[in-house]
Structure formats: structure tokens, C-alpha cells
Design an enzyme around this catalytic site. Structure first.
Site, PDB file in Angstrom:
ATOM      1  N   LYS A  36      12.447  -7.993  -2.479  1.00 51.18           N
ATOM      2  CA  LYS A  36      11.337  -9.037  -1.500  1.00 51.18           C
ATOM      3  C   LYS A  36       9.889  -8.581  -2.869  1.00 51.18           C
ATOM      4  O   LYS A  36       9.775  -7.415  -3.566  1.00 51.18           O
ATOM      5  CB  LYS A  36      10.760  -8.925  -0.400  1.00 51.18           C
ATOM      6  CG  LYS A  36      10.677  -7.607   0.131  1.00 51.18           C
ATOM      7  CD  LYS A  36      10.623  -7.203   1.313  1.00 51.18           C
ATOM      8  CE  LYS A  36      10.171  -5.927   2.108  1.00 51.18           C
ATOM      9  NZ  LYS A  36      10.618  -5.677   3.758  1.00 51.18           N
ATOM     10  N   TYR A 255     -22.089  -0.105  -8.104  1.00 49.15           N
ATOM     11  CA  TYR A 255     -22.191  -0.383  -7.492  1.00 49.15           C
ATOM     12  C   TYR A 255     -22.654   0.283  -5.858  1.00 49.15           C
ATOM     13  O   TYR A 255     -22.263   1.423  -5.291  1.00 49.15           O
ATOM     14  CB  TYR A 255     -20.954  -1.420  -6.940  1.00 49.15           C
ATOM     15  CG  TYR A 255     -21.165  -2.828  -7.567  1.00 49.15           C
ATOM     16  CD1 TYR A 255     -22.274  -4.425  -7.963  1.00 49.15           C
ATOM     17  CD2 TYR A 255     -19.736  -2.599  -7.948  1.00 49.15           C
ATOM     18  CE1 TYR A 255     -22.200  -4.674  -9.234  1.00 49.15           C
ATOM     19  CE2 TYR A 255     -19.938  -4.244  -9.309  1.00 49.15           C
ATOM     20  CZ  TYR A 255     -20.304  -4.823  -9.098  1.00 49.15           C
ATOM     21  OH  TYR A 255     -20.875  -6.100 -10.121  1.00 49.15           O
TER      22      TYR A 255
HETATM   23  C1  LIG Z   1      11.422  -4.315   3.498  1.00 51.83           C
HETATM   24  C2  LIG Z   1      12.849  -4.362   3.913  1.00 51.83           C
HETATM   25  C3  LIG Z   1      13.542  -2.664   3.799  1.00 51.83           C
HETATM   26  C4  LIG Z   1      13.260  -2.541   2.704  1.00 51.83           C
HETATM   27  O1  LIG Z   1      12.957  -0.801   2.948  1.00 51.83           O
HETATM   28  P1  LIG Z   1      12.396   0.286   2.491  1.00 51.83           P
HETATM   29  O2  LIG Z   1      11.952   0.901   3.145  1.00 51.83           O
HETATM   30  O3  LIG Z   1      11.032  -0.409   1.202  1.00 51.83           O
HETATM   31  O4  LIG Z   1      14.161   0.368   1.657  1.00 51.83           O
HETATM   32  C5  LIG Z   1      14.876  -3.162   4.267  1.00 51.83           C
HETATM   33  N1  LIG Z   1      14.998  -4.192   5.724  1.00 51.83           N
HETATM   34  C6  LIG Z   1      14.336  -5.072   5.875  1.00 51.83           C
HETATM   35  C7  LIG Z   1      14.528  -5.958   6.954  1.00 51.83           C
HETATM   36  C8  LIG Z   1      12.614  -4.828   4.838  1.00 51.83           C
HETATM   37  O5  LIG Z   1      11.733  -5.634   6.190  1.00 51.83           O
END
Ligand SMILES: *Cc1c(COP(=O)(O)O)cnc(C)c1O
Length: 373
Positions: A36, A255
């Protein structure tokens, strides 16, 4: 490369090593790749491609849009799951594309089953149950209803029952055991359906890992849990000095004039800022490295640049175009995140599009060579 503010190197061989290490941890369970947010900022297609070569056949994204883009690039026998489920009206497009939704509510189940029956064929799906995190998934009352009314799933080919741990990165959290127990209890009502609970953190807990783990951050080199990080680093980020100056005692920097020099100070400006995803929270607290010398960020991180105190760096390392390590052997993604008060996930997913990107993969290079021969 000369046109970019920094060079982002992504070591796909290290990523494959991380995949194999997780596989050794969780076997006989399989490892699915969570890609993702564009593969945690590293490029979902490249990541999925190299994981496929390593044997991975289960992939997870968050959104249907992400799945639509990735699906044509996956091999035919790969399963692609959409973790966030389906918005009303998205069912037909999802089915058409052969993407597997993670159904998170009875409403989503009903709509998916209705589509399956209207098409006159089975549609694959995962269901997620909420084992205590109160985020996504069927809450306990909906799970009870579903178990009492299993005909609601007529038309659905159930491929996976999953849930998600709230405290996976805290190996000893009591809550982990409670969620495991809740998950085991619920999944007994779905005999013969593969089960998935663990993310990266959970994959390193000392217990069995059901049938499939969903690994994200550990693949990309982030620490799966608090404590020492067993994973190989995948990402390095190297900027180049844009300009150098020496300012007298009492000068202010950046800044808001938030840094005042209490001595004569040599300053290097580098062309990386918060628009590149370098956190503005690192103003006056983060650092970079030149050679092996730590150079603190002084003044605020700007949109396109930031300023480093390089007073202690040998002159030979200081010239326009000289390399500056932002992420690498002296400073891990985890350390950058800790300095910024965040987690490695956020640093990786914010890595900006202005960086020049290079992917390293000996295996791909070797394959190319053998094809050429
Ligand atoms: C993002 C996600 C993962 C992966 O998690 P990590 O901690 O990056 O391994 C697994 N399951 C779900 C439902 C997630 O949203």
C-alpha cells in the site's frame, strides 16, 4: 541525478533478503507483501515484481485505486487484496478486475454476495474481524450475526479470515495475547478458511503465525518492533551541498531566526526540504552526516532546503556538490523517525517525488545478462 536535490537508492536485494528472513521466522505460514501507499513510498510495482520473483503470491494494498493500478502488473496466479474494503458502488469494478476485497462489515458482505449472485458466479473475498483495535473489520455483534446467518455469504468464495494487532510492535504487550485468543475463537467458526493476523511486528512474536502474514515495514528495512532492528536497510538518501558560507558569531539562520550562532559557524545548505518529505519537525534537532561526521540541522527546515552546521567537518569534504548522507549507514530510517517524533512508516511514505531514484538489484542484472548471452 544532477537535476535532483538528492538521490534515493532502493536496494531490492536487501528487500528480498528481508522477505526471506520473515519467511524463516513464520514458516510454515506464508509471507504476503503489503505494498500500500506505493510500496511504503518505494514503488509498489518494483517491489511487487521483485517479491514475485522471490516467490511471494499474496499482495495487500489499502485502496481499490491502488489495486487497479497494480493488478495488471502482477502475475496471473497472484492474489491482490484491498484492506480498506469496498465503498458502495465499487463492487462491479472490483469483481471485473479480479481484485479481492477485504470485507469489513456485514453491509459490505451483503453487497458483495448480492453481486456474486447476480453474476451467477462465486466471487473471492477476505473478511476482517475486529479483534480489539476498533478500526476496521466486523465488530463482535456483526460477527455473531454472520455466524448465525452464514447463508449471507452464499456466492462468496472465502479466501481468508483476517484481523490486525494493535500493539504488534510491543512484543510483550498483554493485549497481543488477548487479540490472538479472540481471533482464534472467531476463526474456529470458519474451519478450513486460511487465517491471517500478523503484520511485521507480529511475525517476530514467539508463537505460530496462522497461515499468512502481512509484512510491510520489515520488508522495507524498518524495525518490526521496539528494540534492535534485525532487518537489512533498503533505503539510502544522499543529498549534495548546494552552497557553503561562514557566518560570524551572533548570526541567525533560517525562517523565524530560530537559531542564533554562538560562535563563528560554517553552514552548508542542501536542497532537500519538507516538500521532499523531510520532516519540518527536524528543525534545530535532526542531523545529517558528511563522511562520518554528524552535522546538526540548524534553523528551520524550509520547503526546498535546509541548513547544516558543518564547522567540524574537514575542509576536504566541503565543496559544492559534496555528498551528504540523510539516510544511510550512519543514520537509519528508524533514527530519522525517532528524531522527528514519528515512525519509520511516515518517513518512508513521505519520500518525495523530486528525488532521483535508483533501484539496485543484482539478481535482475544477472538475469538480464543471461538473457543477453
Ligand atoms: C499496513 C498493514 C499491514 C502491514 O503492517 P506492517 O506493520 O507495516 O508490517 C498489515 N495489515 C494491515 C491490516 C495493515 O493495515
Amino acid at each position: 541525478m544532477d537535476n535532483a536535490g538528492a538521490v534515493l537508492r532502493i536496494d531490492l536485494d536487501a528487500l528480498v533478503d528481508n522477505y526471506r528472513m520473515i519467511q524463516r521466522q513464520v514458516g510454515p505460514a506464508l509471507v504476503g507483501g503489503v505494498v500500500k501507499a506505493d510500496g511504503y513510498g518505494l514503488g509498489a510495482q518494483r517491489v511487487a515484481q521483485i517479491l514475485t520473483q522471490a516467490g511471494c503470491r499474496h499482495f495487500f494494498v489499502a485502496l481499490l485505486g491502488e489495486a487497479m493500478r497494480l493488478k495488471p502488473r502482477l502475475c496471473a496466479d497472484a492474489s491482490l487484496f484491498v484492506l480498506n474494503g469496498l465503498q458502495p458502488g465499487a463492487e462491479a469494478a472490483c469483481a471485473q478486475a479480479g481484485i479481492i476485497p477485504v470485507l469489513n462489515s456485514l453491509d459490505q458482505i451483503d453487497r458483495w454476495a448480492a453481486l456474486a449472485r447476480s453474476l451467477g458466479r462465486h466471487l473471492p473475498a477476505a473478511i476482517q474481524v475486529d479483534s480489539g483495535m476498533s478500526r476496521l473489520g466486523l465488530p463482535p455483534d456483526e460477527v455473531a450475526l454472520l455466524i448465525a446467518q452464514k447463508e449471507r455469504m452464499d456466492g462468496i468464495a472465502l479466501r481468508l479470515v483476517m484481523s490486525h494487532l494493535a500493539c504488534a510492535d510491543e512484543v510483550n504487550a498483554v493485549f497481543n495475547a488477548e487479540q490472538v485468543a479472540a481471533f482464534e475463537k472467531v476463526t474456529q467458526c470458519f474451519p478450513d478458511v486460511p487465517r491471517s493476523l500478523d503484520n511485521s511486528g507480529g511475525s517476530f512474536h514467539q508463537r505460530a503465525h496462522f497461515d499468512l502474514v502481512r509484512a510491510g515495514i520489515a520488508l522495507y528495512g524498518g524495525a518490526p518492533a521496539n528494540g534492535p532492528n534485525p532487518m537489512r536497510a533498503v533505503v539510502s538518501l544522499e543529498a549534495r551541498i548546494a552552497q557553503l558560507r561562514t557566518v560570524p558569531t551572533g548570526s541567525v539562520v533560517g525562517y523565524g531566526a530560530s537559531h542564533r550562532c554562538d560562535r563563528e559557524t560554517r553552514i552548508a545548505t542542501i536542497p532537500v526540504g519538507y516538500a521532499d518529505g523531510w520532516p519540518r519537525h527536524l528543525s534545530n534537532c535532526g542531523s545529517a552526516f558528511i563522511g562520518s561526521v554528524r552535522v546538526p540541522i540548524i534553523g528551520r527546515v524550509s520547503m526546498d532546503s535546509m541548513t547544516l552546521d558543518v564547522s567540524h567537518v574537514p575542509q576536504a569534504h566541503l565543496y559544492p556538490g559534496a555528498p551528504v548522507e540523510l539516510i544511510g549507514s550512519h543514520q537509519s530510517v528508524d533514527e530519522v523517525a525517532a528524531d522527528a517524533g514519528t515512525i519509520s512508516y511516515e518517513i518512508l511514505t513521505q519520500l518525495g517525488p523530486r528525488y532521483a531514484r535508483f533501484y539496485r538489484s543484482a539478481s535482475a542484472a544477472e538475469r538480464k545478462r543471461s538473457v543477453a548471452v
